[in-house]
Design a protein around this motif. Structure first.
Motif, PDB file in Angstrom:
ATOM      1  N   ALA A 165       0.820  -1.209   0.000  1.00 56.81           N
ATOM      2  CA  ALA A 165       0.000   0.000   0.000  1.00 56.81           C
ATOM      3  C   ALA A 165       0.860   1.268   0.000  1.00 56.81           C
ATOM      4  CB  ALA A 165      -0.930  -0.003   1.208  1.00 56.81           C
ATOM      5  N   LEU A 166       1.924   1.264   0.789  1.00 54.30           N
ATOM      6  CA  LEU A 166       2.745   2.469   0.918  1.00 54.30           C
ATOM      7  C   LEU A 166       3.709   2.644  -0.248  1.00 54.30           C
ATOM      8  CD1 LEU A 166       3.589   2.419   4.744  1.00 54.30           C
ATOM      9  CD2 LEU A 166       1.884   3.800   3.548  1.00 54.30           C
ATOM     10  N   ILE A 167       4.339   1.531  -0.663  1.00 55.18           N
ATOM     11  CA  ILE A 167       5.367   1.641  -1.696  1.00 55.18           C
ATOM     12  C   ILE A 167       4.756   1.643  -3.099  1.00 55.18           C
ATOM     13  CG2 ILE A 167       7.395   0.545  -2.714  1.00 55.18           C
ATOM     14  CD1 ILE A 167       8.076  -0.538   0.069  1.00 55.18           C
ATOM     15  N   TRP A 168       3.930   0.653  -3.385  1.00 51.78           N
ATOM     16  CA  TRP A 168       3.396   0.552  -4.740  1.00 51.78           C
ATOM     17  C   TRP A 168       2.278   1.556  -4.996  1.00 51.78           C
ATOM     18  CZ3 TRP A 168       5.082  -1.638  -9.068  1.00 51.78           C
ATOM     19  CH2 TRP A 168       4.202  -1.663 -10.153  1.00 51.78           C
ATOM     20  N   GLU A 169       1.249   1.525  -4.143  1.00 47.87           N
ATOM     21  CA  GLU A 169       0.083   2.364  -4.395  1.00 47.87           C
ATOM     22  C   GLU A 169       0.364   3.854  -4.169  1.00 47.87           C
ATOM     23  OE1 GLU A 169      -2.840   1.708  -5.604  1.00 47.87           O
ATOM     24  OE2 GLU A 169      -2.701  -0.462  -5.735  1.00 47.87           O
ATOM     25  N   ILE A 172       4.971   4.437  -6.106  1.00 49.70           N
ATOM     26  CA  ILE A 172       5.188   4.022  -7.498  1.00 49.70           C
ATOM     27  C   ILE A 172       3.940   4.241  -8.346  1.00 49.70           C
ATOM     28  CG2 ILE A 172       5.774   2.077  -9.001  1.00 49.70           C
ATOM     29  CD1 ILE A 172       7.438   0.947  -6.730  1.00 49.70           C
ATOM     30  N   GLY A 173       2.785   3.830  -7.844  1.00 52.89           N
ATOM     31  CA  GLY A 173       1.552   3.953  -8.607  1.00 52.89           C
ATOM     32  C   GLY A 173       1.141   5.382  -8.895  1.00 52.89           C
ATOM     33  N   ASN A 174       1.629   6.320  -8.086  1.00 53.97           N
ATOM     34  CA  ASN A 174       1.278   7.729  -8.279  1.00 53.97           C
ATOM     35  C   ASN A 174       2.271   8.466  -9.165  1.00 53.97           C
ATOM     36  OD1 ASN A 174      -1.207   8.288  -6.995  1.00 53.97           O
ATOM     37  ND2 ASN A 174      -0.237   8.153  -5.001  1.00 53.97           N
ATOM     38  N   TYR A 175       3.538   8.061  -9.108  1.00 44.65           N
ATOM     39  CA  TYR A 175       4.562   8.882  -9.738  1.00 44.65           C
ATOM     40  C   TYR A 175       5.305   8.207 -10.896  1.00 44.65           C
ATOM     41  CZ  TYR A 175       3.742  11.608  -5.542  1.00 44.65           C
ATOM     42  OH  TYR A 175       3.140  12.336  -4.548  1.00 44.65           O
ATOM     43  N   VAL A 176       5.176   6.897 -11.035  1.00 44.35           N
ATOM     44  CA  VAL A 176       5.816   6.203 -12.151  1.00 44.35           C
ATOM     45  C   VAL A 176       4.767   5.968 -13.222  1.00 44.35           C
ATOM     46  CG1 VAL A 176       7.076   4.158 -12.894  1.00 44.35           C
ATOM     47  CG2 VAL A 176       7.483   5.119 -10.611  1.00 44.35           C
ATOM     48  N   GLU A 177       4.980   6.565 -14.383  1.00 50.87           N
ATOM     49  CA  GLU A 177       3.964   6.586 -15.424  1.00 50.87           C
ATOM     50  C   GLU A 177       3.457   5.194 -15.791  1.00 50.87           C
ATOM     51  OE1 GLU A 177       1.386   8.643 -17.817  1.00 50.87           O
ATOM     52  OE2 GLU A 177       2.918   9.539 -16.506  1.00 50.87           O
ATOM     53  N   GLY A 178       4.348   4.280 -16.120  1.00 50.61           N
ATOM     54  CA  GLY A 178       3.924   2.963 -16.571  1.00 50.61           C
ATOM     55  C   GLY A 178       3.249   2.128 -15.500  1.00 50.61           C
ATOM     56  N   ALA A 179       3.572   2.400 -14.235  1.00 49.32           N
ATOM     57  CA  ALA A 179       3.026   1.598 -13.141  1.00 49.32           C
ATOM     58  C   ALA A 179       1.593   1.986 -12.790  1.00 49.32           C
ATOM     59  CB  ALA A 179       3.913   1.744 -11.903  1.00 49.32           C
TER      60      ALA A 179
END
Length: 238
Positions: A165-169, A172-179
Motif C-alpha cells: 500500500a505504501l510503496i506501490w500504491e 510508485i503507482g502515483n509517480y511512475v507513469e507505466g506503473a
C-alpha cells in the motif's frame, strides 16, 4: 455465502481492538473534511486533494488491509481455522463469505466516509462526492480481495500489505507513469472520473480498462485464495 461463517467473522473482526483503528481513520478523514470546508481555500481543489490523496489513496487501502487480512489471517495464525476447516463446507464458500464481510466492512468504513467527506467539502455539485464514493467502492472491493489473499498466503500479511500500500500504491503507482496502469487507486480514479461531471478528475487509466482490471484482480484473488485454502490440511495447522 454461509450466514454462520459471516456472523462469526464479523464478530471476530469488530470484537477486537482493531475496531478502534478501523474507526479512527474515517473519523480523522471527516474531521479534516470539516476543518478544510471552513477554510478559505478553493473548495474543489480541497475536495480533490482530500478525497483523492487521503481518502482513496490512504483510507481505502489501509482499511482494506486491516479488514481483508483480519477476516482470515488471524484465524490461520492462531490455528483456530481448523475448527472451520473441519466443517463440511466448501473452501470456496468460506473464502467468498469472508470476502463478503470484508467488502461490506470496507465500504462501510471507507467508501461511505469518503462520500460523506465529499459532501462536507463540496456538496453534491458536479457529482464529485458521488464519484469519489463510487471509486472507493470499487477500489475497496479489490483491496479486500487482494489482502484476503495475502492473509491466506503468508503469516506476515499485514507487513506485506502495508509495504504494498505504501510503496506501490502511494509512491510508485502515483509517480511512475507505466506503473499507474497496475494501481488499484488509479482504477478507482477512473470510475471517479466517469461519474464526476466537473471534468477536473485526472485518471491515467481508461474506464473500460479499469473496470476489467478491477474485476480480474478481485475474481482472481478470490479464486486463488480458495485454491490455497483448499490446500491447507488440518494436520498442518495443528
Amino acid at each position: 455465502m454461509n450466514t454462520t461463517v459471516a456472523r462469526l467473522t464479523a464478530r471476530g473482526l469488530f470484537g477486537r481492538r482493531r475496531v478502534l483503528v478501523l474507526l479512527a481513520v474515517p473519523v480523522l478523514l471527516l474531521v479534516l473534511a470539516v476543518i478544510a470546508a471552513n477554510s478559505t481555500l478553493d473548495k474543489l481543489d480541497l475536495a480533490h486533494n482530500v478525497l483523492g490523496s487521503l481518502a482513496l489513496g490512504t483510507l481505502v487501502p489501509i482499511t482494506g488491509l486491516i479488514v481483508g487480512t483480519g477476516v482470515i489471517a488471524t484465524e490461520i495464525e492462531d490455528g483456530s481455522i481448523v475448527y472451520l476447516l473441519a466443517k463440511p463446507l466448501p473452501r470456496w464458500k468460506i473464502v467468498t463469505t469472508k470476502l463478503a464481510v470484508a467488502v461490506a466492512s470496507t465500504w462501510l468504513l471507507a467508501a461511505v466516509p469518503t462520500y460523506v467527506a465529499g459532501l462536507i467539502l463540496y456538496g453534491s455539485a458536479d457529482g464529485v462526492a458521488l464519484g469519489y464514493g463510487v471509486g472507493a467502492l470499487a477500489a475497496g472491493a479489490a483491496y479486500s480481495a487482494l489482502f484476503l489473499l495475502l492473509g491466506v498466503l503468508t503469516r506476515h500479511a499485514v507487513i506485506a500489505g502495508l509495504a504494498y500500500a505504501l510503496i506501490w500504491e502511494s509512491l510508485i503507482g502515483n509517480y511512475v507513469e507505466g506503473a499507474r496502469t497496475l494501481s488499484v487507486q488509479q482504477w478507482g480514479l477512473a470510475l471517479t472520473k466517469a461519474v464526476a461531471a466537473d471534468g477536473t478528475v485526472i485518471a491515467p487509466v481508461g474506464l473500460a480498462t479499469a473496470v476489467w482490471l478491477l474485476i480480474i484482480v478481485a475474481a482472481g484473488a478470490t479464486a486463488f485464495a480458495s485454491v490455497k485454502l483448499a490446500g491447507l490440511t488440518l494436520g498442518s495447522e495443528e
